[in-house]
Design an enzyme around this catalytic site. Structure first.
Site, short mmCIF file in Angstrom:
data_model
loop_
_atom_site.label_atom_id
_atom_site.label_comp_id
_atom_site.label_asym_id
_atom_site.label_seq_id
_atom_site.Cartn_x
_atom_site.Cartn_y
_atom_site.Cartn_z
CG ASP A 141 -2.07 0.98 1.11
OD1 ASP A 141 -2.67 1.33 2.14
OD2 ASP A 141 -2.33 1.44 -0.03
CE LYS A 144 -1.02 3.36 -3.94
NZ LYS A 144 -0.97 2.58 -2.68
CG ASP A 169 -5.45 -0.22 -1.12
OD1 ASP A 169 -5.31 0.85 -0.50
OD2 ASP A 169 -6.53 -0.56 -1.65
CG ASN A 170 -4.61 2.11 -3.49
OD1 ASN A 170 -3.74 2.02 -2.62
ND2 ASN A 170 -5.81 2.64 -3.26
CD GLU A 199 -8.51 4.69 0.07
OE1 GLU A 199 -8.82 3.65 -0.57
OE2 GLU A 199 -7.37 5.15 0.07
C1 619 Z 1 10.15 4.46 -2.00
C2 619 Z 1 9.30 3.24 -1.86
N1 619 Z 1 9.46 2.67 -0.55
C3 619 Z 1 8.77 3.04 0.55
N2 619 Z 1 9.18 2.54 1.74
C4 619 Z 1 8.52 2.87 2.87
N3 619 Z 1 7.43 3.66 2.90
C5 619 Z 1 7.01 4.16 1.73
C6 619 Z 1 7.63 3.87 0.50
N4 619 Z 1 6.94 4.50 -0.48
C7 619 Z 1 5.93 5.16 0.11
N5 619 Z 1 5.96 4.97 1.44
C8 619 Z 1 5.00 5.46 2.43
O1 619 Z 1 3.77 4.80 2.14
C9 619 Z 1 2.69 5.73 2.10
C10 619 Z 1 2.33 6.00 0.69
C11 619 Z 1 1.21 5.55 0.17
C12 619 Z 1 0.86 5.85 -1.25
N6 619 Z 1 -0.57 5.63 -1.39
C13 619 Z 1 -1.25 6.33 -2.27
O2 619 Z 1 -0.70 7.14 -3.03
C14 619 Z 1 -2.72 6.16 -2.32
C15 619 Z 1 -3.46 7.11 -3.02
C16 619 Z 1 -4.84 7.02 -3.08
C17 619 Z 1 -5.59 8.01 -3.85
C18 619 Z 1 -6.63 7.62 -4.69
C19 619 Z 1 -7.35 8.58 -5.43
C20 619 Z 1 -7.03 9.92 -5.30
F1 619 Z 1 -7.73 10.85 -5.98
C21 619 Z 1 -6.00 10.33 -4.45
C22 619 Z 1 -5.29 9.37 -3.71
C23 619 Z 1 -5.53 5.99 -2.41
C24 619 Z 1 -4.78 5.05 -1.68
O3 619 Z 1 -5.38 4.03 -1.00
C25 619 Z 1 -3.38 5.12 -1.64
O4 619 Z 1 -2.69 4.14 -0.95
C26 619 Z 1 3.23 6.97 2.78
O5 619 Z 1 3.09 6.85 4.18
C27 619 Z 1 4.68 6.95 2.36
O6 619 Z 1 5.52 7.69 3.23
MG MG Z 2 -4.02 2.50 -0.48
#
Ligand code: 619
Ligand code: MG
Length: 214
Positions: A141, A144, A169-170, A199
């Site tokens: 999650d 993406k 997810d997603n 969600e």
């Molecule tokens: C560099 C890759 N490694 C990583 N290692 C550890 N943590 C990571 C990493 N990437 C991202 N993260 C963390 O995960 C989380 C990121 C999640 C990204 N999720 C989304 O973009 C997302 C986005 C949407 C969404 C859907 C429709 C929209 F209009 C707007 C947003 C819905 C979701 O359920 C999502 O999960 C943050 O806490 C970030 O700091």
């Molecule tokens: Mg998600």
């Protein structure tokens, strides 16, 4: 100074949830996100699918990629058998700080290890640092475009065994096209799509459950 959305989400938990009651923490976050501010938690509708997969797999070791505020971390951990553990990776220190407090409010610190840092660095260290052999369940999650590279990294590090489950997810919104193509066409996975909604909205989204065949 202006608070952040994760801070406001944490305050909603501390105000409305009962300490030590994980399901009330999940409920408080869902109510906050429906009534006050949308946030990117897996949410209540996809959360029920997550619950059913966790209950079916009954995992002893779980990996979560992308903790954010800890909503799915708490949701998963609340269903784990006594000695089971979840390691959740989060590279944003502000989010990790909030997640630790949400997890503490739920009283699930003993089952959850929040590891701060990027998945690309930590996945190769899982065996030596945390004594992990393989993961029974991985919940993806995070960013993406990192689902596919991190899945290949998990394979290369020998962290998946015959029967390990990947739950992503997603896969529709925002979408993970390269990951979907891989798990649906690779002979090493048996994949299944669970149609749902983004969600707290009516937009389509869903979870992809993929069994690693070894
Ligand atoms: C560099 C890759 N490694 C990583 N290692 C550890 N943590 C990571 C990493 N990437 C991202 N993260 C963390 O995960 C989380 C990121 C999640 C990204 N999720 C989304 O973009 C997302 C986005 C949407 C969404 C859907 C429709 C929209 F209009 C707007 C947003 C819905 C979701 O359920 C999502 O999960 C943050 O806490 C970030 O700091
Ligand atoms: Mg998600």
């Amino acid at each position: 100074t202006q608070s952040t959305r994760p801070q406001r989400l944490l305050h909603a938990v501390q105000k409305n949830a009962t300490r030590g009651d994980p399901r009330s923490v999940v409920k408080a976050i869902d109510n906050f996100c429906r009534q006050k501010e949308w946030a990117m938690n897996v949410g209540d509708e996809k959360g029920c699918i997550l619950d059913s997969v966790v209950s079916e797999v009954n995992p002893v070791t779980v990996l979560e990629l992308g903790t954010y505020c800890g909503y799915s971390t708490v949701r998963i951990a609340s269903l784990l058998p006594p000695r089971a553990k979840i390691i959740t990776l989060e590279f944003n220190p502000d989010y990790a700080k909030i997640a630790r407090q949400v997890i503490a409010w739920a009283g699930l610190e003993d089952k959850i290890q929040v590891v701060e840092g990027p998945s690309g660095e930590w996945i190769p260290k899982m065996k030596e640092q945390f004594g992990v052999k393989t993961f029974d369940l991985v919940f993806l999650d995070h960013w993406k475009d990192r689902y596919l590279p991190d899945t290949k990294l998990l394979e290369d590090c020998g962290l998946l065994r015959k029967g390990s489950i990947l739950l992503a997810d997603n896969v529709i919104c925002p979408g993970t096209p390269d990951y979907l193509e891989y798990v649906r066409n690779s002979p090493r996975y048996k994949s299944q799509y669970f149609k749902s909604h983004l969600e707290y909205t009516k937009a389509e989204d869903g979870l992809e459950k993929s069994v690693f065949l070894g």
